[in-house]
Design a protein around this motif. Structure first.
Motif, PDB file in Angstrom:
ATOM      1  N   MET A   1       0.842  -1.183   0.000  1.00  0.00           N
ATOM      2  CA  MET A   1       0.000   0.000   0.000  1.00  0.00           C
ATOM      3  C   MET A   1       0.887   1.246   0.000  1.00  0.00           C
ATOM      4  O   MET A   1       1.877   1.303   0.720  1.00  0.00           O
ATOM      5  N   GLY A   2       0.529   2.227  -0.781  1.00  0.00           N
ATOM      6  CA  GLY A   2       1.320   3.446  -0.888  1.00  0.00           C
ATOM      7  C   GLY A   2       1.157   4.331   0.330  1.00  0.00           C
ATOM      8  O   GLY A   2       0.273   4.128   1.159  1.00  0.00           O
ATOM      9  N   GLN A   3       2.024   5.315   0.420  1.00  0.00           N
ATOM     10  CA  GLN A   3       1.974   6.267   1.522  1.00  0.00           C
ATOM     11  C   GLN A   3       0.753   7.155   1.376  1.00  0.00           C
ATOM     12  O   GLN A   3       0.381   7.546   0.278  1.00  0.00           O
ATOM     13  N   LYS A   4       0.123   7.475   2.499  1.00  0.00           N
ATOM     14  CA  LYS A   4      -1.040   8.359   2.493  1.00  0.00           C
ATOM     15  C   LYS A   4      -0.650   9.733   1.944  1.00  0.00           C
ATOM     16  O   LYS A   4       0.405  10.265   2.269  1.00  0.00           O
ATOM     17  N   VAL A   5      -1.521  10.285   1.126  1.00  0.00           N
ATOM     18  CA  VAL A   5      -1.361  11.666   0.669  1.00  0.00           C
ATOM     19  C   VAL A   5      -2.257  12.519   1.570  1.00  0.00           C
ATOM     20  O   VAL A   5      -3.455  12.254   1.700  1.00  0.00           O
ATOM     21  N   TRP A   6      -1.663  13.521   2.183  1.00  0.00           N
ATOM     22  CA  TRP A   6      -2.374  14.398   3.111  1.00  0.00           C
ATOM     23  C   TRP A   6      -2.961  15.575   2.345  1.00  0.00           C
ATOM     24  O   TRP A   6      -2.224  16.317   1.690  1.00  0.00           O
ATOM     25  N   ASN A   7      -4.283  15.756   2.438  1.00  0.00           N
ATOM     26  CA  ASN A   7      -4.957  16.889   1.796  1.00  0.00           C
ATOM     27  C   ASN A   7      -4.963  18.071   2.753  1.00  0.00           C
ATOM     28  O   ASN A   7      -5.410  17.953   3.901  1.00  0.00           O
ATOM     29  N   VAL A   8      -4.458  19.206   2.256  1.00  0.00           N
ATOM     30  CA  VAL A   8      -4.341  20.411   3.070  1.00  0.00           C
ATOM     31  C   VAL A   8      -5.068  21.553   2.379  1.00  0.00           C
ATOM     32  O   VAL A   8      -4.862  21.801   1.188  1.00  0.00           O
ATOM     33  N   LEU A   9      -5.907  22.252   3.136  1.00  0.00           N
ATOM     34  CA  LEU A   9      -6.600  23.428   2.617  1.00  0.00           C
ATOM     35  C   LEU A   9      -6.028  24.656   3.314  1.00  0.00           C
ATOM     36  O   LEU A   9      -6.009  24.726   4.545  1.00  0.00           O
ATOM     37  N   VAL A  10      -5.525  25.612   2.519  1.00  0.00           N
ATOM     38  CA  VAL A  10      -4.950  26.845   3.051  1.00  0.00           C
ATOM     39  C   VAL A  10      -5.979  27.954   2.817  1.00  0.00           C
ATOM     40  O   VAL A  10      -6.380  28.204   1.680  1.00  0.00           O
ATOM     41  N   LEU A  11      -6.386  28.598   3.907  1.00  0.00           N
ATOM     42  CA  LEU A  11      -7.461  29.584   3.831  1.00  0.00           C
ATOM     43  C   LEU A  11      -6.996  30.985   4.174  1.00  0.00           C
ATOM     44  O   LEU A  11      -6.186  31.178   5.076  1.00  0.00           O
ATOM     45  N   CYS A  12      -7.572  31.941   3.469  1.00  0.00           N
ATOM     46  CA  CYS A  12      -7.426  33.352   3.788  1.00  0.00           C
ATOM     47  C   CYS A  12      -8.746  34.014   3.405  1.00  0.00           C
ATOM     48  O   CYS A  12      -9.636  33.356   2.870  1.00  0.00           O
ATOM     49  N   THR A  13      -8.883  35.265   3.669  1.00  0.00           N
ATOM     50  CA  THR A  13     -10.134  35.936   3.330  1.00  0.00           C
ATOM     51  C   THR A  13     -10.295  36.046   1.815  1.00  0.00           C
ATOM     52  O   THR A  13     -11.278  35.590   1.250  1.00  0.00           O
ATOM     53  N   GLY A  14      -9.314  36.650   1.138  1.00  0.00           N
ATOM     54  CA  GLY A  14      -9.462  36.931  -0.285  1.00  0.00           C
ATOM     55  C   GLY A  14      -8.976  35.860  -1.234  1.00  0.00           C
ATOM     56  O   GLY A  14      -9.265  35.907  -2.422  1.00  0.00           O
ATOM     57  N   ASN A  15      -8.203  34.873  -0.741  1.00  0.00           N
ATOM     58  CA  ASN A  15      -7.616  33.824  -1.583  1.00  0.00           C
ATOM     59  C   ASN A  15      -6.942  34.424  -2.815  1.00  0.00           C
ATOM     60  O   ASN A  15      -7.155  34.010  -3.929  1.00  0.00           O
ATOM     61  N   SER A  16      -6.087  35.441  -2.545  1.00  0.00           N
ATOM     62  CA  SER A  16      -5.398  36.064  -3.671  1.00  0.00           C
ATOM     63  C   SER A  16      -3.885  36.127  -3.475  1.00  0.00           C
ATOM     64  O   SER A  16      -3.162  36.357  -4.439  1.00  0.00           O
ATOM     65  N   ALA A  17      -3.391  35.913  -2.246  1.00  0.00           N
ATOM     66  CA  ALA A  17      -1.956  36.084  -2.014  1.00  0.00           C
ATOM     67  C   ALA A  17      -1.395  34.995  -1.095  1.00  0.00           C
ATOM     68  O   ALA A  17      -0.830  34.014  -1.561  1.00  0.00           O
ATOM     69  N   ARG A  18      -1.550  35.151   0.228  1.00  0.00           N
ATOM     70  CA  ARG A  18      -0.909  34.238   1.174  1.00  0.00           C
ATOM     71  C   ARG A  18      -1.372  32.796   1.008  1.00  0.00           C
ATOM     72  O   ARG A  18      -0.547  31.871   1.015  1.00  0.00           O
ATOM     73  N   SER A  19      -2.658  32.577   0.848  1.00  0.00           N
ATOM     74  CA  SER A  19      -3.151  31.199   0.710  1.00  0.00           C
ATOM     75  C   SER A  19      -2.681  30.575  -0.600  1.00  0.00           C
ATOM     76  O   SER A  19      -2.369  29.376  -0.645  1.00  0.00           O
ATOM     77  N   ILE A  20      -2.584  31.375  -1.640  1.00  0.00           N
ATOM     78  CA  ILE A  20      -2.076  30.884  -2.934  1.00  0.00           C
ATOM     79  C   ILE A  20      -0.614  30.464  -2.789  1.00  0.00           C
ATOM     80  O   ILE A  20      -0.202  29.402  -3.261  1.00  0.00           O
ATOM     81  N   MET A  21       0.184  31.304  -2.117  1.00  0.00           N
ATOM     82  CA  MET A  21       1.599  30.979  -1.932  1.00  0.00           C
ATOM     83  C   MET A  21       1.756  29.745  -1.045  1.00  0.00           C
ATOM     84  O   MET A  21       2.617  28.899  -1.302  1.00  0.00           O
ATOM     85  N   GLY A  22       0.902  29.622  -0.032  1.00  0.00           N
ATOM     86  CA  GLY A  22       0.942  28.437   0.823  1.00  0.00           C
ATOM     87  C   GLY A  22       0.616  27.168   0.049  1.00  0.00           C
ATOM     88  O   GLY A  22       1.283  26.140   0.199  1.00  0.00           O
ATOM     89  N   GLU A  23      -0.393  27.247  -0.796  1.00  0.00           N
ATOM     90  CA  GLU A  23      -0.765  26.112  -1.653  1.00  0.00           C
ATOM     91  C   GLU A  23       0.428  25.683  -2.506  1.00  0.00           C
ATOM     92  O   GLU A  23       0.786  24.499  -2.578  1.00  0.00           O
ATOM     93  N   ALA A  24       1.067  26.654  -3.147  1.00  0.00           N
ATOM     94  CA  ALA A  24       2.205  26.350  -4.027  1.00  0.00           C
ATOM     95  C   ALA A  24       3.344  25.702  -3.250  1.00  0.00           C
ATOM     96  O   ALA A  24       3.897  24.675  -3.674  1.00  0.00           O
ATOM     97  N   LEU A  25       3.684  26.274  -2.117  1.00  0.00           N
ATOM     98  CA  LEU A  25       4.800  25.750  -1.328  1.00  0.00           C
ATOM     99  C   LEU A  25       4.531  24.333  -0.827  1.00  0.00           C
ATOM    100  O   LEU A  25       5.406  23.466  -0.893  1.00  0.00           O
ATOM    101  N   ILE A  26       3.343  24.088  -0.331  1.00  0.00           N
ATOM    102  CA  ILE A  26       3.022  22.743   0.172  1.00  0.00           C
ATOM    103  C   ILE A  26       3.049  21.734  -0.968  1.00  0.00           C
ATOM    104  O   ILE A  26       3.586  20.635  -0.823  1.00  0.00           O
TER     105      ILE A  26
END
Length: 166
Positions: A1-26
């Motif tokens: 069995m393969g390793q679990k893939v962890w689903n992560v949701l990064v939230l901000c108010t506008g979803n235009s800057a910090r959450s986008i960068m967090g998504e990319a980095l993760i």
């Protein structure tokens, strides 16, 4: 069995800057162990071009990145999340929808680089600083022995990352 893939949701108010960068980095630093998404409580409908630039510096494909509502992730057919991270204080204080699954919710606060006035170079510099701060926390996440931790240990580890100075 393969390793679990962890689903992560990064939230901000506008979803235009910090959450986008967090998504990319993760997604990039997670190397397939993590699948990150981002959303906002009140999405701006556009992604800040300086956030896109930062995501591209690590080779993240930004062709499908968009500012979207967190409601997309609370629907019955939505992907169940394992971890939900708020990255702005206003989103952390809002009542979140009910998420599918039983995600661990934590707050990692970062200053909003999109509020910087000045030249494009000034704005670019502010985004680079915030991107580096988010990267430090994401790198700490990647160091956690996530697959061997209990839920309580994982939550404590994620909160410690959020509380750490960057």
């Amino acid at each position: 069995m393969g390793q679990k893939v962890w689903n992560v949701l990064v939230l901000c108010t506008g979803n235009s800057a910090r959450s986008i960068m967090g998504e990319a980095l993760i997604n990039v630093l997670g190397q397939g162990r993590f699948k990150a998404y981002s959303a906002g409580s009140q999405p701006m409908g556009r992604v800040n071009p300086f956030a896109v630039e930062q995501a591209q510096t690590i080779g993240y494909d930004t062709s499908t990145v968009r500012s979207k509502s967190w409601d997309e992730f609370s629907q019955p057919d939505a992907i169940p999340m394992d971890i939900v991270i708020t990255v702005c204080d206003s989103a952390a204080g809002e009542s979140c929808p009910l998420w599918r699954g039983r995600p661990i919710k934590v707050h990692w606060g970062f200053a909003d680089p999109s509020h910087i006035d000045g030249s494009d170079d000034d704005k670019r510099a502010a985004f680079a600083i915030t991107f580096a701060q988010i990267r430090k926390k994401v790198e700490a996440l990647m160091q956690l022995p996530i697959d061997s931790l209990t839920t309580e240990q994982l939550k404590a580890g994620l909160q410690a990352i959020g509380d750490a100075e960057v």
